[in-house]
Design a protein around this motif. Structure first.
Motif, PDB file in Angstrom:
ATOM      1  N   GLY A   8      -0.524  -1.438  -8.021  1.00 20.62           N
ATOM      2  CA  GLY A   8      -1.118  -1.414  -6.681  1.00 20.62           C
ATOM      3  C   GLY A   8      -0.629  -0.248  -5.839  1.00 20.62           C
ATOM      4  N   GLU A   9       0.428   0.422  -6.292  1.00 16.31           N
ATOM      5  CA  GLU A   9       0.877   1.634  -5.594  1.00 16.31           C
ATOM      6  C   GLU A   9       0.318   2.849  -6.330  1.00 16.31           C
ATOM      7  OE1 GLU A   9       5.161   0.352  -3.648  1.00 16.31           O
ATOM      8  OE2 GLU A   9       5.169   1.298  -5.611  1.00 16.31           O
ATOM      9  N   LEU A  10      -0.164   3.823  -5.586  1.00 14.88           N
ATOM     10  CA  LEU A  10      -0.801   4.977  -6.215  1.00 14.88           C
ATOM     11  C   LEU A  10       0.201   6.081  -6.527  1.00 14.88           C
ATOM     12  CD1 LEU A  10      -3.911   4.699  -4.005  1.00 14.88           C
ATOM     13  CD2 LEU A  10      -3.960   4.667  -6.498  1.00 14.88           C
ATOM     14  N   ALA A  11       1.212   6.202  -5.685  1.00 15.44           N
ATOM     15  CA  ALA A  11       2.274   7.189  -5.880  1.00 15.44           C
ATOM     16  C   ALA A  11       3.385   6.822  -4.901  1.00 15.44           C
ATOM     17  CB  ALA A  11       1.764   8.595  -5.600  1.00 15.44           C
ATOM     18  N   ARG A  12       4.587   7.272  -5.190  1.00 13.47           N
ATOM     19  CA  ARG A  12       5.680   7.077  -4.236  1.00 13.47           C
ATOM     20  C   ARG A  12       6.168   8.456  -3.816  1.00 13.47           C
ATOM     21  NH1 ARG A  12       9.642   2.063  -5.926  1.00 13.47           N
ATOM     22  NH2 ARG A  12       8.296   0.514  -4.982  1.00 13.47           N
ATOM     23  N   ASP A  63       6.504  -7.285   1.100  1.00 19.43           N
ATOM     24  CA  ASP A  63       6.153  -7.126  -0.312  1.00 19.43           C
ATOM     25  C   ASP A  63       7.133  -7.947  -1.166  1.00 19.43           C
ATOM     26  OD1 ASP A  63       6.204  -6.085  -2.986  1.00 19.43           O
ATOM     27  OD2 ASP A  63       5.314  -4.214  -2.320  1.00 19.43           O
ATOM     28  N   ARG A  80       6.777 -11.968  -3.662  1.00 20.13           N
ATOM     29  CA  ARG A  80       6.840 -11.931  -5.128  1.00 20.13           C
ATOM     30  C   ARG A  80       7.261 -13.290  -5.696  1.00 20.13           C
ATOM     31  NH1 ARG A  80       9.736  -5.997  -6.119  1.00 20.13           N
ATOM     32  NH2 ARG A  80       8.498  -4.911  -4.529  1.00 20.13           N
ATOM     33  N   LEU A  85       4.873   0.690  -8.359  1.00 21.93           N
ATOM     34  CA  LEU A  85       4.540  -0.663  -8.795  1.00 21.93           C
ATOM     35  C   LEU A  85       3.030  -0.797  -8.947  1.00 21.93           C
ATOM     36  CD1 LEU A  85       6.825  -2.654  -6.329  1.00 21.93           C
ATOM     37  CD2 LEU A  85       7.220  -2.260  -8.767  1.00 21.93           C
TER      38      LEU A  85
END
Lengths: 310, 310
Positions: B35-39, B134, B138, B33
């Motif tokens: 703001g997320e750098l990697a999952r 999180d 939303r 998403l």
């Protein structure tokens, strides 16, 4: 930067650390809040052990000074900073667990699972993480619920799967825990570090911009500043592991090197890492230039982070 | 309650379970998403293992049906329900850890630390808890940030130190882990259970009232309903431990009794516990009386919870 500005910086850092300590002390005191049925003493004690009496409170400092840039309220910024510190301290408690990094010492004191026990440490971490969001949702943080909601979303995004927790996962994987160990590329190291330590530092600066209702341009400046000092923080950390000593650090020096952990220092070399640090400080100062002298403290913070000795 | 209303109830329960599963599947899918750098794949896989493919989704059901009582949007209620399920599932992952209850099986499948490893299980729990907040922050949950902020605060209060996590701490203490074991009083058992399992069930109902912008009287009714069915849920659970069998439960039956765990059943006896269950169902139906036939599903849910076989 002259001696006077250094003294001013040191004073401001100490003031935030002291205010944060007092706030956490109050947040982690006995009487249950509305909606709480009881505060089990052993759990509260472990949370206090993890969150009180330690650290420079760098993240709260960044939140408070970023907020101050916009002339917004200090009380709300301190609460956001205390919330951040709950997340930071919970992550240390869980990372120190035997199943994770298996550390006995933290800031020169026994880690939570050593001072208490593993189960209590796991729960204390869980409760600190939960408390972080409890704090952020309180009206005292900001009168506008839109701001509080944005703070919650931003923190969750930076602290979870795609941020800090994900970074710890990548770090364990890089140790060769789940598959054969291989050298990480520079890009992989950068992603790991941006998640594991960078995300919370970046959030601290973004939180200030959110609390200060920054416009898009100012928000981006704070965001870029946060990214730059997050990177600088990690390089300084890796350099300390190589150049520092255990007594000053309050934790084992040389541990990463001994574990063959891939850091930017291992790729860039010590001189290269120092050069990269200088570039990052310059970048951090550069993005704050539009704020003028108001941003001097944050600019000084970038140098402090790069030069820190513990 | 006649056969038709039972069918209607079963259908509604299944519908929420299916919608919740689809929503969690989507929330725990690959693309990062903003703001997320990697999952990290292994972490995501462990979170999916913990959160997908299991359970009656009772808490989401209560959130959805409580929201429906006020004619408020189902999509927001399902998100709040999915958030609740993230908290519930994280708590199971951490409670199952070797340092806690040391369980190998959950819903007939290996627990997370068995399917993966301890470190991954700890991190998957942390990330699920973080994801819960999180989700709640939303805009899709509710257009009014005041409602989202209230949901965050209420969940944090119910899930943390003074709620669910605190309850698990009291439960470990009651096993004699930290001091000599002694029999708990009925009041102590009630507090422990109200925290460990009651708080999240209660929150599910309060969340519906918050999403539905209930007035003070209606909010209190939902709150009292949630408290009553939370108590009923736990007594039914304790009865199942005595009367159920391992195959139906998907976990070890007789475990609490074997561990000499204090439950209301051990104090009231089996007949006394059944009598208490009946009183709690009557109370749950009673507080919902002002809502008339609109509340039939929630009333039926109270009976379902009391009579459940797994």
């Amino acid at each position: 930067m002259d001696a006077r500005s250094h003294d001013d910086f040191a004073q401001r850092l100490t003031a935030v650390a002291s205010d944060t300590e007092a706030l956490l002390e109050q947040l982690l005191s006995d009487p249950p809040l509305p909606g709480e049925l009881a505060r089990p003493p052993r759990l509260l004690a472990a949370m206090r052990h993890a969150a009180l009496g330690g650290g420079k409170r760098l993240r709260p400092f960044l939140a408070v000074e970023s907020t101050a840039l916009f002339g917004a309220g200090r009380a709300g910024a301190l609460l956001a900073g205390a919330s951040l510190e709950c997340v930071h301290c919970y992550s240390l408690v869980h990372d120190d667990l035997p199943a994770m990094d298996n550390d006995d010492l933290r800031r020169g004191r026994p880690t939570a699972h050593k001072a208490f026990d593993e189960a209590t440490a796991i729960l204390a971490g869980d409760a600190l993480l939960t408390l972080a969001f409890d704090i952020l949702a309180r009206t005292e943080v900001h009168s506008d619920p839109q701001v509080r909601s944005a703070l919650v979303l931003d923190l969750a995004r930076g602290a979870g799967l795609g941020g800090m927790v994900g970074g710890q996962m990548l770090d364990l994987a890089a140790e060769g825990r789940f598959e054969a160990k291989r050298a990480l590329t520079q890009d992989e190291i950068l992603t790991l570090q941006a998640m594991k330590t960078g995300a919370l530092i970046r959030y601290a600066c973004r939180a200030g911009a959110l609390l200060g209702r920054a416009d898009a341009k100012a928000f981006e400046a704070l965001d870029r500043y946060g990214i730059a000092i997050g990177k600088a923080f990690q390089i300084a950390d890796d350099l300390l592991d190589v150049e520092g000593d255990t007594a000053t650090l309050g934790k084992a020096a040389g541990k990463d090197a001994a574990a063959g952990k891939a850091t930017l220092v291992s790729i860039l070399g010590i001189a290269g890492a120092h050069k990269r640090l200088d570039e990052l400080i310059a970048e951090a100062e550069d993005v704050l230039a539009p704020f003028g002298a108001k941003a001097d403290t944050l600019k000084f913070a970038a140098r402090f982070i790069a030069a820190r000795k513990s």
